[in-house]
Design a protein around this motif. Structure first.
Motif, PDB file in Angstrom:
ATOM      1  N   THR A 184      -8.613   2.193 -11.163  1.00  0.00           N
ATOM      2  CA  THR A 184      -8.600   3.449 -10.627  1.00  0.00           C
ATOM      3  C   THR A 184      -7.701   3.566  -9.465  1.00  0.00           C
ATOM      4  N   GLY A 185      -6.630   3.228  -9.770  1.00  0.00           N
ATOM      5  CA  GLY A 185      -5.451   3.444  -8.667  1.00  0.00           C
ATOM      6  C   GLY A 185      -5.503   2.618  -7.586  1.00  0.00           C
ATOM      7  N   LYS A 186      -6.170   1.237  -7.564  1.00  0.00           N
ATOM      8  CA  LYS A 186      -6.205   0.229  -6.671  1.00  0.00           C
ATOM      9  C   LYS A 186      -5.961  -0.808  -7.261  1.00  0.00           C
ATOM     10  N   SER A 187      -5.269  -1.680  -6.282  1.00  0.00           N
ATOM     11  CA  SER A 187      -5.039  -3.073  -6.392  1.00  0.00           C
ATOM     12  C   SER A 187      -6.080  -4.066  -5.664  1.00  0.00           C
ATOM     13  N   THR A 218      -4.363   0.905  -2.022  1.00  0.00           N
ATOM     14  CA  THR A 218      -4.137   2.046  -3.038  1.00  0.00           C
ATOM     15  C   THR A 218      -2.752   1.964  -3.172  1.00  0.00           C
ATOM     16  N   GLY A 219      -2.308   0.634  -3.536  1.00  0.00           N
ATOM     17  CA  GLY A 219      -0.492   0.648  -3.772  1.00  0.00           C
ATOM     18  C   GLY A 219      -0.507   0.955  -5.105  1.00  0.00           C
ATOM     19  N   GLN A 220       0.843   0.709  -5.784  1.00  0.00           N
ATOM     20  CA  GLN A 220       1.366   0.891  -7.086  1.00  0.00           C
ATOM     21  C   GLN A 220       0.794  -0.268  -7.956  1.00  0.00           C
ATOM     22  N   GLY A 221       0.437  -1.274  -7.350  1.00  0.00           N
ATOM     23  CA  GLY A 221      -0.094  -2.507  -8.195  1.00  0.00           C
ATOM     24  C   GLY A 221       0.803  -3.414  -8.839  1.00  0.00           C
ATOM     25  N   CYS A 233       0.870  -1.369   0.001  1.00  0.00           N
ATOM     26  CA  CYS A 233      -0.058   0.115  -0.250  1.00  0.00           C
ATOM     27  C   CYS A 233       0.672   1.124  -0.045  1.00  0.00           C
ATOM     28  N   SER A 234       0.320   2.375  -0.510  1.00  0.00           N
ATOM     29  CA  SER A 234       1.117   3.524  -0.670  1.00  0.00           C
ATOM     30  C   SER A 234       1.173   4.423   0.529  1.00  0.00           C
TER      31      SER A 234
END
Length: 464
Positions: free
Chosen positions: A443-446, A389-392, A365-366
């Motif tokens: 949308t910016g989520k993993s 909400t990490g970089q994926g 997670c970021s």
């Protein structure tokens, strides 16, 4: 499964039938038909010559035209042919039948051949009538005998065509059991290979009905699959045993390190002891994960299933991690919607799945990001979701993240992830529960989602 081998065999046999019939017809024509046609033609030519001589003698002996007509009529009836007697002016004198007279026309080409060969012959090929024109003299007047015979080839050709079609149909029907005799074991072997590719090393094979090379092939494949099965089971058991045995010396090493740390007064030595202790803990976690993965992949592993309200598993996971997430500086949310059914699961294993997914979210997670737990009921399944909400993960690696020991970081740095077993364990456990697990980037989520089939509702009735 549609057998393309059967289609290929059918095409080959039909082609062979056609070629065989064609070659047989040509062979019959050159060895029997042509010599026979030559003999028949010679015989017919001799008969027409005799007929012409007899008519010539009758007319020279002074027989009446009625007698000549009677003879011609009888001859035409016996030989099934048209006979026309032409006079010196080349016009019909007697015609049997009457309709034959318009066709009895002597052309210049016919007369030229008569002058050179003393007869005109038109072979009866391609539907044409066989025509003989022979000259003879009555006194000093030239006469001509025109004989035509139309051979009927339509009926023999029709019978031949129907015979060939019948043979093709019969052979087409007859080839089916022959083709199936070859394609059935091949199809069975293909299905067994497909099952083996999916991890089933004990496919069902019917090997008792064949004593040929295909039967030997099935026997060899079955022995090979059993050998592979035993080898894999042995390696899994060995890995599980090694993982279990290695934890004991690690535990003793950790205890010894703690004792040394308590008695150590040197700051530099204490730092080294802390580093050793950290390495021991990392190895212990790695071996524990390896032990869990090996154990759940053993053939004798079984789940302890029971009907459980899925919301209790989510609430417990949230309560377990709420303080850990807060300590990491992340926001933690839950969206647990009411569920009217239960899930038949092994509680311990399901908690392990959620723990692994939440540990993964904490790892990636970021900073100051958000982790969300979601559960909702969908038709006949219950859907669980863990998102952060990490970089994926890169798109080209998404299909491999559930493979054992796979790491998105090729350097396998400890700071960028664990051992690469957490997601593999999750997938194995969910699969054992007849569920599915997947990852997506949105949308910016993993987002990791797994679904489990519902069991019974809260009243104990089976869910429909």
């Amino acid at each position: 499964m549609k057998s393309t081998i059967y289609i290929k065999l059918l095409r080959s046999f039909i082609g062979l039938i056609f070629i065989t019939c064609l070659l047989s017809a040509l062979l019959f024509f050159f060895t029997v038909g042509r010599p026979m046609a030559r003999d028949i033609h010679r015989l017919l030519r001799d008969h027409t010559h005799l007929i012409a001589l007899h008519i010539e003698q009758m007319m020279n002996d002074g027989h009446s035209m009625d007698q000549v007509r009677s003879f011609i009529k009888k001859t035409a009836s016996n030989y099934e042919m048209a006979v026309v007697l032409l006079g010196p002016t080349r016009r019909p004198i007697i015609s049997v039948p009457e309709t034959a007279s318009p066709n009895a026309v002597l052309t210049d080409v016919m007369l030229e051949q008569i002058r050179h060969r003393e007869r005109f012959v038109q072979p009866g090929h391609f539907g044409k009538p066989t025509i003989y024109v022979l000259p003879f003299a009555v006194g000093l007047s030239p006469h001509y005998l025109y004989i035509a015979r139309q051979a009927s080839i339509f009926r023999p050709l029709l019978i031949l065509l129907l015979g060939l079609i019948t043979i093709c149909i019969l052979l087409t029907i007859a080839i089916y059991p022959l083709a199936r005799n070859f394609t059935r074991p091949i199809s069975e072997l293909a299905r067994a290979l497909d099952q083996t590719a999916m991890g089933n090393f004990s496919p069902k094979l019917n090997m008792n009905q064949r004593e040929d090379e295909l039967g030997d092939l099935l026997q060899v494949f079955y022995r090979m699959s059993q050998s592979v099965k035993e080898m894999i089971a042995s390696k899994k058991q060995l890995l599980a045993d090694i993982s279990h045995e290695m934890r004991s010396p690690l535990a003793r090493m950790e205890v010894s390190t703690e004792l040394l740390r308590d008695k150590c007064q040197n700051e530099n030595s204490l730092q080294h002891l802390n580093l050793i202790s950290e390495e021991i803990r990392f190895m212990d976690e790695m071996i524990w994960s390896l032990s869990v993965y090996s154990r759940i992949n053993l053939p004798n592993f079984s789940l302890q299933r029971q009907p459980i309200d899925p919301s209790t598993i989510m609430e417990k996971a949230y309560a377990r991690y709420v303080h850990i997430v807060a300590a990491k500086g992340f926001s933690f949310h839950k969206k647990i919607l009411p569920c009217h059914g239960t899930v038949m699961v092994d509680r311990e294993q399901m908690e392990r799945v959620l723990n692994n997914l939440l540990d993964n979210a904490l790892q990636y997670c970021s900073p100051a990001g958000t982790i969300t737990l979601t559960m909702e009921e969908k038709d006949t399944v219950v859907q669980f979701t863990v998102e952060d909400t990490g970089q994926g993960i890169a798109d080209h690696l998404c299909d491999r993240i559930f493979e054992p020991l796979f790491r998105a970081d090729p350097s396998r740095s400890r700071g960028t992830g664990g051992m690469g077993l957490g997601l593999a364990i999750c997938k194995r456990i969910v699969t054992l529960h007849n569920g599915t697990i997947a990852y997506r980037r949105e949308t910016g989520k993993s987002i990791f989602t797994f679904e489990l089939p519902k069991g019974k509702n809260v009243q104990g009735k089976e869910y429909r």
